[in-house]
Design an enzyme around this catalytic site. Structure first.
Site, PDB file in Angstrom:
ATOM      1  N   SER A  26       0.855  -1.200   0.000  1.00 23.84           N
ATOM      2  CA  SER A  26       0.000   0.000   0.000  1.00 23.84           C
ATOM      3  C   SER A  26       0.878   1.233   0.000  1.00 23.84           C
ATOM      4  CB  SER A  26      -0.865   0.014   1.265  1.00 23.84           C
ATOM      5  OG  SER A  26      -1.498   1.259   1.431  1.00 23.84           O
ATOM      6  N   TYR A  41      -1.866   0.228  10.852  1.00 19.41           N
ATOM      7  CA  TYR A  41      -2.049  -0.179   9.451  1.00 19.41           C
ATOM      8  C   TYR A  41      -0.789   0.175   8.649  1.00 19.41           C
ATOM      9  CZ  TYR A  41      -3.808  -0.754   4.738  1.00 19.41           C
ATOM     10  OH  TYR A  41      -3.953  -1.169   3.435  1.00 19.41           O
TER      11      TYR A  41
HETATM   12  P1  NDP Z   1     -11.700  -5.791   0.676  1.00 16.37           P
HETATM   13  O1  NDP Z   1     -12.184  -5.557   2.065  1.00 16.37           O
HETATM   14  O2  NDP Z   1     -12.649  -5.595  -0.434  1.00 16.37           O
HETATM   15  O3  NDP Z   1     -11.069  -7.263   0.569  1.00 16.37           O
HETATM   16  C1  NDP Z   1     -10.295  -7.802   1.596  1.00 16.37           C
HETATM   17  C2  NDP Z   1     -10.160  -9.296   1.384  1.00 16.37           C
HETATM   18  O4  NDP Z   1      -9.304  -9.828   2.430  1.00 16.37           O
HETATM   19  C3  NDP Z   1     -11.493 -10.022   1.482  1.00 16.37           C
HETATM   20  O5  NDP Z   1     -11.574 -10.998   0.479  1.00 16.37           O
HETATM   21  C4  NDP Z   1     -11.450 -10.675   2.849  1.00 16.37           C
HETATM   22  O6  NDP Z   1     -12.158 -11.904   2.828  1.00 16.37           O
HETATM   23  C5  NDP Z   1      -9.954 -10.956   3.015  1.00 16.37           C
HETATM   24  N1  NDP Z   1      -9.599 -11.094   4.423  1.00 16.37           N
HETATM   25  C6  NDP Z   1      -9.606 -10.144   5.376  1.00 16.37           C
HETATM   26  N2  NDP Z   1      -9.312 -10.688   6.571  1.00 16.37           N
HETATM   27  C7  NDP Z   1      -9.118 -12.018   6.358  1.00 16.37           C
HETATM   28  C8  NDP Z   1      -8.813 -13.114   7.196  1.00 16.37           C
HETATM   29  N3  NDP Z   1      -8.620 -12.964   8.517  1.00 16.37           N
HETATM   30  N4  NDP Z   1      -8.695 -14.343   6.654  1.00 16.37           N
HETATM   31  C9  NDP Z   1      -8.891 -14.507   5.319  1.00 16.37           C
HETATM   32  N5  NDP Z   1      -9.172 -13.521   4.465  1.00 16.37           N
HETATM   33  C10 NDP Z   1      -9.306 -12.285   4.991  1.00 16.37           C
HETATM   34  O7  NDP Z   1     -10.439  -4.831   0.513  1.00 16.37           O
HETATM   35  P2  NDP Z   1      -9.379  -4.629  -0.672  1.00 16.37           P
HETATM   36  O8  NDP Z   1      -9.681  -5.487  -1.820  1.00 16.37           O
HETATM   37  O9  NDP Z   1      -9.251  -3.181  -0.861  1.00 16.37           O
HETATM   38  O10 NDP Z   1      -8.058  -5.124   0.072  1.00 16.37           O
HETATM   39  C11 NDP Z   1      -7.176  -6.106  -0.455  1.00 16.37           C
HETATM   40  C12 NDP Z   1      -5.757  -5.730  -0.069  1.00 16.37           C
HETATM   41  O11 NDP Z   1      -5.435  -4.486  -0.671  1.00 16.37           O
HETATM   42  C13 NDP Z   1      -5.517  -5.541   1.429  1.00 16.37           C
HETATM   43  O12 NDP Z   1      -4.281  -6.124   1.757  1.00 16.37           O
HETATM   44  C14 NDP Z   1      -5.454  -4.027   1.587  1.00 16.37           C
HETATM   45  O13 NDP Z   1      -4.670  -3.647   2.690  1.00 16.37           O
HETATM   46  C15 NDP Z   1      -4.802  -3.648   0.274  1.00 16.37           C
HETATM   47  N6  NDP Z   1      -4.961  -2.270  -0.141  1.00 16.37           N
HETATM   48  C16 NDP Z   1      -6.207  -1.729  -0.324  1.00 16.37           C
HETATM   49  C17 NDP Z   1      -6.331  -0.411  -0.723  1.00 16.37           C
HETATM   50  C18 NDP Z   1      -7.659   0.251  -0.890  1.00 16.37           C
HETATM   51  O14 NDP Z   1      -7.707   1.494  -0.935  1.00 16.37           O
HETATM   52  N7  NDP Z   1      -8.755  -0.492  -1.030  1.00 16.37           N
HETATM   53  C19 NDP Z   1      -5.148   0.403  -1.006  1.00 16.37           C
HETATM   54  C20 NDP Z   1      -3.894  -0.259  -0.759  1.00 16.37           C
HETATM   55  C21 NDP Z   1      -3.826  -1.553  -0.373  1.00 16.37           C
HETATM   56  P3  NDP Z   1     -13.203 -12.399   3.942  1.00 16.37           P
HETATM   57  O15 NDP Z   1     -13.832 -11.184   4.545  1.00 16.37           O
HETATM   58  O16 NDP Z   1     -14.145 -13.279   3.187  1.00 16.37           O
HETATM   59  O17 NDP Z   1     -12.373 -13.173   4.901  1.00 16.37           O
HETATM   60  C1  8X3 Z   2      -5.064   1.650   1.694  1.00 10.37           C
HETATM   61  C2  8X3 Z   2      -4.695   3.024   1.252  1.00 10.37           C
HETATM   62  O1  8X3 Z   2      -4.185   5.376   2.046  1.00 10.37           O
HETATM   63  O2  8X3 Z   2      -6.076   4.237   3.079  1.00 10.37           O
HETATM   64  O3  8X3 Z   2      -3.929   0.886   1.920  1.00 10.37           O
HETATM   65  O4  8X3 Z   2      -3.827   3.640   3.634  1.00 10.37           O
HETATM   66  S1  8X3 Z   2      -4.693   4.094   2.595  1.00 10.37           S
END
Ligand code: NDP
Ligand code: 8X3
Length: 252
Positions: free
Chosen positions: A140, A153
């Site tokens: 991220s 985070y």
């Molecule tokens: P979502 O919340 O849409 O997806 C998160 C996914 O992670 C879900 O499929 C969830 O599945 C899974 N997950 C969370 N906790 C667990 C757990 N304990 N065990 C298994 N699976 C888990 O968010 P994003 O798609 O945005 O996030 C995906 C990645 O991208 C993360 O690592 C996030 O930090 C990163 N990211 C996101 C950004 C954003 O702005 N959206 C920016 C930068 C990075 P379930 O709930 O079914 O377990």
């Molecule tokens: C998710 C992006 O800027 O909310 O990783 O941390 S931010």
């Protein structure tokens, strides 16, 4: 011959978009998450609509035993992973260090760092044996900058940044590629989960056009489909309206 990809956290957002796109691009995909019904629906979509092959694994990646048990429940032919996308993760809360909830901290550390390590520790030795494989960690912009109220985070994503670099060095002798993709604001379930508010996305993404999960999936596919001699080590990908973790050109 089809390659096999394992995408953690594929029940929504970036993981789901990546699984669907890889399936359309000739990968067999293993999808993971805690929500069994959604995993079933996505697997059905991949198999029925895209004639792909998909294996759903329902487990909590914070639980090391459950992670191992789920992985070894795969048929042996599915255990040879060509591409591991370490995506499962979350932010919980947006609070200053002196007020944040300890259980939010535990959840982020256990998922974003320990969960990533548990699955990597299972998959990477098999890649080493075959002297082949590719690991893409979803970091991220929070792994490159620190911002107010994001301490833990940001710390977990800084850890992903460090782990990516160390993993690349450790796995280099075996011809295994390691890289990361570090997005800014992507409109997924991320902010709903972080702010524990179903309406959160309306506020967080108001006044600018955020990235979509498909933007990240396309970049992951690009990283995964480079020729053998090319490894994309890191990609910082932002909405055009975002200049840093906290600077946005919002038209409100
Ligand atoms: P979502 O919340 O849409 O997806 C998160 C996914 O992670 C879900 O499929 C969830 O599945 C899974 N997950 C969370 N906790 C667990 C757990 N304990 N065990 C298994 N699976 C888990 O968010 P994003 O798609 O945005 O996030 C995906 C990645 O991208 C993360 O690592 C996030 O930090 C990163 N990211 C996101 C950004 C954003 O702005 N959206 C920016 C930068 C990075 P379930 O709930 O079914 O377990
Ligand atoms: C998710 C992006 O800027 O909310 O990783 O941390 S931010």
């Amino acid at each position: 011959m089809k390659k096999t990809a394992l995408i953690t956290g594929a029940t929504s957002g970036i993981g789901k978009a990546t699984a669907l796109l890889l399936a359309k691009n000739n990968y067999n995909v293993i999808i993971t998450g805690r929500r069994d019904d959604i995993l079933g629906d996505i697997a059905a979509e991949i198999i029925d609509k895209h004639q792909g092959d998909c294996f759903p694994l329902c487990f909590d990646i914070r639980n090391q035993e459950a992670t191992e048990e789920a992985f070894y429940s795969l048929p042996e032919s599915w255990q040879q992973i060509d591409l591991l996308v370490n995506n499962a993760g979350l932010a919980a809360g947006l609070d200053p260090i002196h007020q944040a909830d300890l259980s939010d901290w535990e959840q982020m550390i256990d998922t974003n760092i320990k969960g990533l390590l548990y699955i990597t520790r299972i998959v990477s030795p098999l890649m080493v044996e075959r002297k082949s494989g590719h690991i893409i960690n979803v970091g991220s912009i929070a792994g490159k900058e620190a911002y107010a109220n994001g301490s833990v985070y940001c710390a977990t994503k800084h850890a992903v940044e460090a782990l990516t670099k160390s993993m690349r060095i450790d796995l280099n002798p075996y011809g295994i590629k390691v890289g990361s993709i570090c997005p800014g604001a992507v409109e997924t379930e991320f902010s709903v989960v972080r702010l524990k508010d179903p309406e959160a996305n309306k506020k967080v993404y108001a006044g600018f056009t955020p990235l979509q999960a498909s933007d990240i999936a396309e970049t992951i596919l690009f990283m995964a489909s480079r020729p053998a001699h090319v490894n994309i080590g890191d990609v910082l990908i932002l909405p055009s309206a975002q200049a840093s973790a906290t600077v946005f050109n919002k038209k409100l």
